[in-house]
Design an enzyme around this catalytic site. Structure first.
Site: not given
Length: 327
Positions: A45, A47, A178, A202, A236-238
């Site tokens: 299950n 665990e 930032d 940003k 990876g966008g920022t």
């Protein structure tokens, strides 16, 4: 004087979960001690079961587990290992977190949100941890969420030494993705010889994860190789948007340096097609094969830093001295 007097010796024992054994083995090799064997498996299950193969009574235990995906599974295994050590009478239990899961949830942005970074700290305390060792927490304030000592290690010396050696003869600028990481960028600037600073202004949508917009560059970057520094790269966008913004402002090149290579999809694809000349990361988290095949990604080992910190803690030395008093 009544009673029995005995002079006991300290005994370091190093343990690893199943999330990222390669890093733990490298750390243990630097410490010249083997990892303690264990029986770890899952029931039908799902665990998790953990039992150590030798006595840990009275030992100074260091439990290494990096919270990689699937993150909730490996956090639970980490907690179970700590509980097993506590119930087996380990004298002191130090949790070693190369990557601290849920670190980004360190405050409430809106009502009815959790502070999951605090919950993590409470879970390890309840499980039996006496001390935490972590690397480049998302924000230093997370140390205040932990009811006990925290050794906050920095990968900056490793990353900055590499960057200085490879790009030191170029006109550099250190850029924070930032405004919140300007202090870290200042330390980078000092290590690179006082090069100029800049940051990306940003905005982030608090309703959507991994979504931000790079609005503008604050600082002079024209004609310079920009070292874009951050604590982690997730999707990876920022970081790729920030690199694009720097090139649009006239930067000659962009080098990305980050501690934690989370690399959730589609990070590797984004980095591969980004304007960045090189992406330098550490091995706090395991790199996928796709990332290893990408020539522009360079991985540096964090194991020497972790092993040095473990030795300092075990010998009651100074972890702060490893970072010129700044840790």
């Amino acid at each position: 004087m009544s009673g029995i007097l005995r002079t006991t010796q300290k005994n370091m024992m190093v343990f690893s979960g199943r999330a990222y054994p390669d890093l733990a083995e490298e750390v243990a090799a630097n410490l010249e001690t083997p990892l303690v064997g264990s029986d770890s498996y899952e029931f039908a299950n799902s665990e998790i079961y953990v039992r150590f193969n030798e006595s840990v009574r009275g030992c100074d235990a260091f439990v290494i587990q990096s919270h990689t995906a699937p993150i909730n599974k490996w956090i639970m295994e980490h907690l179970i290992m700590v509980d097993a050590l506590k119930r087996a009478s380990a004298k002191r239990i130090t949790v070693v977190l190369p990557f601290y899961g849920y670190a980004r949830q360190d405050k409430k942005h809106r009502g009815r949100e959790p502070i999951s970074a605090r919950l993590m700290a409470d879970l390890f305390k309840t499980a039996g941890a006496d001390r935490l060792i972590a690397i480049d927490l998302h924000t230093a304030q997370i140390q205040g969420l932990v009811d006990g000592p925290v050794d906050h290690l920095m990968a900056m010396p490793i990353l900055s030494e590499y960057v200085k050696k490879k790009y030191g003869d170029e006109d550099l600028a250190v850029v924070s993705p930032d405004a919140g990481r300007i202090k870290v960028a200042e330390q980078w600037s000092h290590r690179l010889g006082g090069v100029p600073l800049a940051f990306i202004h940003k905005t982030r949508d608090t309703k959507q994860p991994n979504k931000s917009i790079a609005n503008r560059v604050v600082g002079e970057v024209s004609g310079r190789t920009c070292v874009l520094v951050d604590d982690m790269i997730d999707s990876g966008g920022t970081i790729c948007q920030a690199a694009d913004a720097l090139m649009a402002e006239g930067a000659s090149d962009v080098v990305i340096a980050a501690t934690h290579a989370i690399f959730s999809e589609p990070a590797v694809e984004r980095l591969g097609s980004s304007v960045a000349r090189e992406v330098v990361v550490t091995n706090t988290l395991p790199l996928c094969e796709e990332a290893r095949r990408l020539d522009k990604i360079t991985e540096l080992s964090i194991a020497p830093l972790i092993s040095q910190a473990i030795r300092q803690v075990f010998e009651d030395g100074s972890v702060t001295s490893m970072f010129d008093g700044q840790a």
